[in-house]
Write an enzyme that holds these catalytic residues in place. Structure first.
Site, PDB file in Angstrom:
ATOM      1  N   ASN A  60       2.197 -10.146  27.727  1.00  0.00           N
ATOM      2  CA  ASN A  60       3.655 -10.134  27.883  1.00  0.00           C
ATOM      3  C   ASN A  60       4.012 -10.110  29.367  1.00  0.00           C
ATOM      4  OD1 ASN A  60       4.066  -7.254  28.797  1.00  0.00           O
ATOM      5  ND2 ASN A  60       3.032  -6.879  26.848  1.00  0.00           N
ATOM      6  N   HIS A  61       5.293 -10.114  29.676  1.00  0.00           N
ATOM      7  CA  HIS A  61       5.759 -10.304  31.053  1.00  0.00           C
ATOM      8  C   HIS A  61       5.901  -9.011  31.854  1.00  0.00           C
ATOM      9  CE1 HIS A  61       6.210 -14.559  31.049  1.00  0.00           C
ATOM     10  NE2 HIS A  61       7.061 -14.577  30.030  1.00  0.00           N
TER      11      HIS A  61
END
Ligand code: CTP
Ligand code: CA
Length: 220
Positions: free
Chosen positions: A34-35
């Site tokens: 994920n970011h």
């Protein structure tokens, strides 16, 4: 200089912090992540060390410099993060979970790279299983450290964060709007405990981290 002159409200305290994303392998060359940038967690680790704490930082895959004086343990997956944190947690007075832990992982991590098969047009289906909840598990220990959760919510910030605080049985949760804050150098935080809410106004992440650390120090 600032760091040397800073008061040391956490002298003699041990803090355990998770930070960054996790990486859940599909096969040797692919995975799900994920970011999360890890910046908020690393800033908190730095602020805690400046405040005199002994800091252990369990970090998912991020390219960030380890703050001075912080002991860093690098992990990839949620399960690795869980296995690193669990035995350490009882020896710490505070646990701050900033990591964006993957909620699910592929049920099997294949030993060899998945290959396209000649004539087979169907894309593979990846079965997922739930990862352990690191924070909830630590908070449920017989003598848990003071547990602080982070909640990134895209809507109904206070409502969702308070529900999370109660579900995981945390004395304190820190809410922020995500994914708007991912990777940015600034943020705004909402601290929620049983008594109510307090907002830390938009500022750079190190400033917010210092304010949060001072707030936590007062609670111990
Ligand atoms: N957390 C954790 N282990 C997990 C999932 C979350 O330790 N497997 C921690 C995070 O580090 C954060 C807090 O729990 O401090 C809240 O994470 P969040 O993803 O917002 O909550 P979830 O319970 O996973 O709910 P959802 O993602 O559905 O909003
Ligand atoms: Ca989640």
């Amino acid at each position: 200089v600032e760091a040397l002159l800073a008061p040391k409200p956490l002298r003699g305290k041990k803090l355990l912090i998770t930070a960054g994303p996790t990486f859940e392998p599909i096969d040797p060359v692919r995975g799900i992540t994920n970011h999360s940038s890890g910046k908020m967690g690393f800033a908190i680790a730095r602020a805690a060390a400046e405040a005199g704490a002994e800091v252990t930082l369990v970090a998912g895959p991020v390219q960030l410099r380890t703050p001075r004086g912080v002991q860093r343990i690098d992990v990839q997956s949620a399960q690795q993060m869980f296995r690193a944190v669990l035995p350490l947690a009882p020896q710490h007075q505070v646990f701050i979970a900033t990591a964006a832990v993957a909620d699910w992982r592929p049920a099997t991590a294949h030993d060899q790279k998945l290959k396209k098969v000649e004539g087979e047009s169907a894309a593979p289906t990846i079965a997922m299983v739930e990862n352990p909840d690191i924070l909830a598990t630590v908070a449920a220990l017989a003598r848990p450290p003071f547990c602080v959760g982070f909640a990134a919510e895209s809507e109904k910030l206070a409502e969702h964060a308070e529900a999370k605080r109660l579900r995981k049985k945390l004395p304190l949760i820190v809410a922020n709007l995500g994914p708007a804050t991912f990777g940015r150098d600034d943020n705004a935080l909402l601290l929620i405990d049983a008594a109510g809410q307090r907002e830390l106004a938009r500022a750079d992440k190190l400033t917010l981290a210092r304010e949060l650390i001072n707030d936590i120090a007062k609670r111990l």
